[in-house]
Motif scaffolding. Structure first.
Motif, PDB file in Angstrom:
ATOM      1  N   SER A   1       0.667  -1.325  -0.058  1.00  0.00           N
ATOM      2  CA  SER A   1      -0.611   0.119   0.001  1.00  0.00           C
ATOM      3  C   SER A   1       0.968   1.145  -0.149  1.00  0.00           C
ATOM      4  O   SER A   1       0.577   1.956  -0.365  1.00  0.00           O
ATOM      5  N   ILE A   2       2.374   0.950   0.411  1.00  0.00           N
ATOM      6  CA  ILE A   2       2.637   2.489   0.374  1.00  0.00           C
ATOM      7  C   ILE A   2       3.614   2.762  -0.923  1.00  0.00           C
ATOM      8  O   ILE A   2       3.618   2.029  -1.829  1.00  0.00           O
ATOM      9  N   LYS A   3       3.410   4.159  -1.348  1.00  0.00           N
ATOM     10  CA  LYS A   3       3.599   4.982  -2.532  1.00  0.00           C
ATOM     11  C   LYS A   3       4.525   5.766  -2.380  1.00  0.00           C
ATOM     12  O   LYS A   3       5.065   5.740  -3.016  1.00  0.00           O
ATOM     13  N   ASN A   4       4.690   6.532  -1.025  1.00  0.00           N
ATOM     14  CA  ASN A   4       5.795   7.387  -1.120  1.00  0.00           C
ATOM     15  C   ASN A   4       6.628   7.024  -0.420  1.00  0.00           C
ATOM     16  O   ASN A   4       6.209   6.460   0.786  1.00  0.00           O
ATOM     17  N   LEU A   5       7.947   7.298   0.369  1.00  0.00           N
ATOM     18  CA  LEU A   5       8.443   6.980   0.645  1.00  0.00           C
ATOM     19  C   LEU A   5       9.510   8.216   1.834  1.00  0.00           C
ATOM     20  O   LEU A   5      10.178   9.013   0.599  1.00  0.00           O
ATOM     21  N   ILE A   6      10.261   8.623   2.975  1.00  0.00           N
ATOM     22  CA  ILE A   6      10.883   9.303   3.384  1.00  0.00           C
ATOM     23  C   ILE A   6      11.600   8.755   4.496  1.00  0.00           C
ATOM     24  O   ILE A   6      11.163   8.240   5.143  1.00  0.00           O
TER      25      ILE A   6
ATOM     26  N   VAL B   1       9.614   9.672  -3.546  1.00  0.00           N
ATOM     27  CA  VAL B   1      10.619   9.171  -2.549  1.00  0.00           C
ATOM     28  C   VAL B   1      11.332  10.664  -2.118  1.00  0.00           C
ATOM     29  O   VAL B   1      12.032  11.781  -2.999  1.00  0.00           O
ATOM     30  N   PHE B   2      11.185  10.691  -0.500  1.00  0.00           N
ATOM     31  CA  PHE B   2      11.952  12.225   0.401  1.00  0.00           C
ATOM     32  C   PHE B   2      13.067  12.202   1.061  1.00  0.00           C
ATOM     33  O   PHE B   2      13.310  11.056   1.274  1.00  0.00           O
ATOM     34  N   LEU B   3      13.734  12.995   1.399  1.00  0.00           N
ATOM     35  CA  LEU B   3      14.932  12.897   1.615  1.00  0.00           C
ATOM     36  C   LEU B   3      14.466  14.029   3.240  1.00  0.00           C
ATOM     37  O   LEU B   3      13.902  14.694   3.269  1.00  0.00           O
ATOM     38  N   LEU B   4      14.319  13.137   4.470  1.00  0.00           N
ATOM     39  CA  LEU B   4      13.487  14.148   5.676  1.00  0.00           C
ATOM     40  C   LEU B   4      14.759  14.442   6.849  1.00  0.00           C
ATOM     41  O   LEU B   4      14.627  13.285   7.904  1.00  0.00           O
ATOM     42  N   SER B   5      15.562  15.443   6.791  1.00  0.00           N
ATOM     43  CA  SER B   5      16.656  14.926   7.907  1.00  0.00           C
ATOM     44  C   SER B   5      16.686  16.674   8.706  1.00  0.00           C
ATOM     45  O   SER B   5      17.012  17.938   8.509  1.00  0.00           O
TER      46      SER B   5
ATOM     47  N   PRO C   1      31.529  10.875  -9.409  1.00  0.00           N
ATOM     48  CA  PRO C   1      32.374  11.954  -9.787  1.00  0.00           C
ATOM     49  C   PRO C   1      31.344  12.884 -10.613  1.00  0.00           C
ATOM     50  O   PRO C   1      30.521  12.354 -11.875  1.00  0.00           O
ATOM     51  N   GLY C   2      31.694  14.148 -10.911  1.00  0.00           N
ATOM     52  CA  GLY C   2      30.576  14.808 -11.316  1.00  0.00           C
ATOM     53  C   GLY C   2      29.104  15.280 -10.860  1.00  0.00           C
ATOM     54  O   GLY C   2      28.292  15.666 -11.183  1.00  0.00           O
ATOM     55  N   SER C   3      28.630  14.358  -9.591  1.00  0.00           N
ATOM     56  CA  SER C   3      27.132  14.391  -9.181  1.00  0.00           C
ATOM     57  C   SER C   3      27.355  15.436  -7.529  1.00  0.00           C
ATOM     58  O   SER C   3      28.546  14.932  -7.038  1.00  0.00           O
ATOM     59  N   TYR C   4      27.015  16.843  -7.546  1.00  0.00           N
ATOM     60  CA  TYR C   4      27.290  17.391  -6.659  1.00  0.00           C
ATOM     61  C   TYR C   4      26.093  17.993  -5.685  1.00  0.00           C
ATOM     62  O   TYR C   4      25.823  18.825  -4.820  1.00  0.00           O
ATOM     63  N   SER C   5      25.209  16.744  -5.962  1.00  0.00           N
ATOM     64  CA  SER C   5      23.806  17.880  -4.995  1.00  0.00           C
ATOM     65  C   SER C   5      23.246  16.757  -4.114  1.00  0.00           C
ATOM     66  O   SER C   5      22.929  15.141  -5.575  1.00  0.00           O
ATOM     67  N   LEU C   6      22.784  15.903  -3.620  1.00  0.00           N
ATOM     68  CA  LEU C   6      22.372  14.769  -2.844  1.00  0.00           C
ATOM     69  C   LEU C   6      20.728  14.920  -2.939  1.00  0.00           C
ATOM     70  O   LEU C   6      20.046  13.854  -3.028  1.00  0.00           O
ATOM     71  N   ASP C   7      21.022  16.002  -3.140  1.00  0.00           N
ATOM     72  CA  ASP C   7      18.652  16.492  -3.561  1.00  0.00           C
ATOM     73  C   ASP C   7      18.356  15.779  -4.783  1.00  0.00           C
ATOM     74  O   ASP C   7      16.982  15.368  -5.003  1.00  0.00           O
ATOM     75  N   ALA C   8      19.176  15.298  -5.698  1.00  0.00           N
ATOM     76  CA  ALA C   8      19.164  14.341  -6.973  1.00  0.00           C
ATOM     77  C   ALA C   8      18.881  13.116  -6.660  1.00  0.00           C
ATOM     78  O   ALA C   8      18.305  12.407  -7.847  1.00  0.00           O
ATOM     79  N   TYR C   9      18.563  12.548  -5.508  1.00  0.00           N
ATOM     80  CA  TYR C   9      18.043  11.545  -5.510  1.00  0.00           C
ATOM     81  C   TYR C   9      17.186  11.057  -4.700  1.00  0.00           C
ATOM     82  O   TYR C   9      16.713   9.946  -4.797  1.00  0.00           O
ATOM     83  N   PHE C  10      16.941  12.542  -4.415  1.00  0.00           N
ATOM     84  CA  PHE C  10      15.222  12.236  -4.256  1.00  0.00           C
ATOM     85  C   PHE C  10      14.370  13.328  -5.281  1.00  0.00           C
ATOM     86  O   PHE C  10      14.908  13.985  -5.576  1.00  0.00           O
ATOM     87  N   HIS C  11      13.421  12.504  -4.758  1.00  0.00           N
ATOM     88  CA  HIS C  11      11.946  13.683  -5.799  1.00  0.00           C
ATOM     89  C   HIS C  11      11.747  14.899  -5.248  1.00  0.00           C
ATOM     90  O   HIS C  11      12.465  15.974  -5.313  1.00  0.00           O
ATOM     91  N   LYS C  12      11.842  15.375  -3.939  1.00  0.00           N
ATOM     92  CA  LYS C  12      12.273  16.322  -2.903  1.00  0.00           C
ATOM     93  C   LYS C  12      13.340  16.329  -1.404  1.00  0.00           C
ATOM     94  O   LYS C  12      12.856  15.106  -0.968  1.00  0.00           O
ATOM     95  N   ALA C  13      13.923  17.437  -0.996  1.00  0.00           N
ATOM     96  CA  ALA C  13      15.076  16.769  -0.478  1.00  0.00           C
ATOM     97  C   ALA C  13      14.569  17.858   1.080  1.00  0.00           C
ATOM     98  O   ALA C  13      13.848  19.089   0.056  1.00  0.00           O
ATOM     99  N   TYR C  14      14.528  18.019   1.878  1.00  0.00           N
ATOM    100  CA  TYR C  14      13.346  18.362   3.126  1.00  0.00           C
ATOM    101  C   TYR C  14      14.956  18.665   4.095  1.00  0.00           C
ATOM    102  O   TYR C  14      15.497  17.915   4.680  1.00  0.00           O
ATOM    103  N   TYR C  15      15.190  19.707   4.758  1.00  0.00           N
ATOM    104  CA  TYR C  15      16.532  19.768   5.297  1.00  0.00           C
ATOM    105  C   TYR C  15      15.812  20.632   7.107  1.00  0.00           C
ATOM    106  O   TYR C  15      15.471  21.663   6.691  1.00  0.00           O
ATOM    107  N   SER C  16      16.301  20.383   8.027  1.00  0.00           N
ATOM    108  CA  SER C  16      15.757  20.744   9.033  1.00  0.00           C
ATOM    109  C   SER C  16      16.366  22.138   9.566  1.00  0.00           C
ATOM    110  O   SER C  16      15.600  23.774   9.483  1.00  0.00           O
TER     111      SER C  16
END
Length: 209
Positions: A6-11, A108-112, A132-147
């Motif tokens: 039933s899961i559609k979203n991962l945080i 897929v989301f990040l919440l840190s 190499p050549g990757s400079y944003s962790l955000d690219a591995y998520f649909h959206k990243a959230y930082y406290s």
């Protein structure tokens, strides 16, 4: 154990889930820098300024001054940063590859709970060292959230509700993965399903099941 259909979203949490984390390494580093015994450093590490920094309520310079005050040291910015970064132990490529696969199937989301010094180091040093050549962790998520950007911290309900509301997510269709039980309880409190990350590689085993 298999993922709930039933899961559609991962945080995902970041430290201890995606990134290998050892706060003990930072405690040891501050003890070495200050000459204060490790047990006392652990107590001082729980002082409120560290959470204030994670909520973006002080900038990097103010945080370094706070560290100097708390540990009674006259240290250079580079020395303080080295201690603060010591907890970041590695960014496994297979975790990044897992995220790329999961993005094809889930939202897929990040919440840190994090801070500017850590995120800059992850993006500018750790990540390009692995990909190499990757400079944003955000690219591995649909959206990243930082406290420190949200001005909120887990486990408070408002940080989870913001992620749900901004992305039109249903808690019952969302799985939050964190290594901190308090954060999981916060997510449960707003109706989000949870998964306790008890070992660093358990998410690999869980999603490969």
């Amino acid at each position: 154990m298999k993922p709930d259909p039933s899961i559609k979203n991962l945080i995902f949490d970041l430290g201890g889930v995606i990134i290998d984390l050892s706060i003990d390494h930072t405690i040891q580093a501050f003890a070495a820098l200050s000459g204060i015994e490790k047990k006392k450093v652990s107590e001082l590490y729980c002082s409120p300024g560290f959470e204030v920094y994670e909520k973006g309520m002080m900038d990097d310079s103010e945080f370094r001054d706070y560290v100097r005050e708390v540990f009674a040291v006259e240290a250079q910015a580079s020395e303080i940063d080295a201690c603060w970064l010591a907890m970041l132990r590695g960014l496994p490529l297979r975790k990044l590859q897992l995220l790329e696969r999961l993005k094809l199937q889930y939202n897929v989301f990040l919440l840190s709970n994090t801070n500017n010094i850590h995120i800059e180091y992850i993006n500018n040093v750790m990540l390009p060292g692995v990909v190499p050549g990757s400079y944003s962790l955000d690219a591995y998520f649909h959206k990243a959230y930082y406290s420190h950007i949200m001005k909120k911290r887990k486990p408070n309900a408002d940080i989870f509700l913001q992620v749900l509301d901004e992305n039109n997510l249903q808690g019952s269709e969302t799985l939050f993965l964190d290594d901190n039980l308090g954060n999981l309880e916060g997510a449960n409190g707003v109706g989000i399903k949870t998964f306790h990350v008890v070992t660093p590689d358990i998410i690999l085993e869980y999603f490969d099941a």
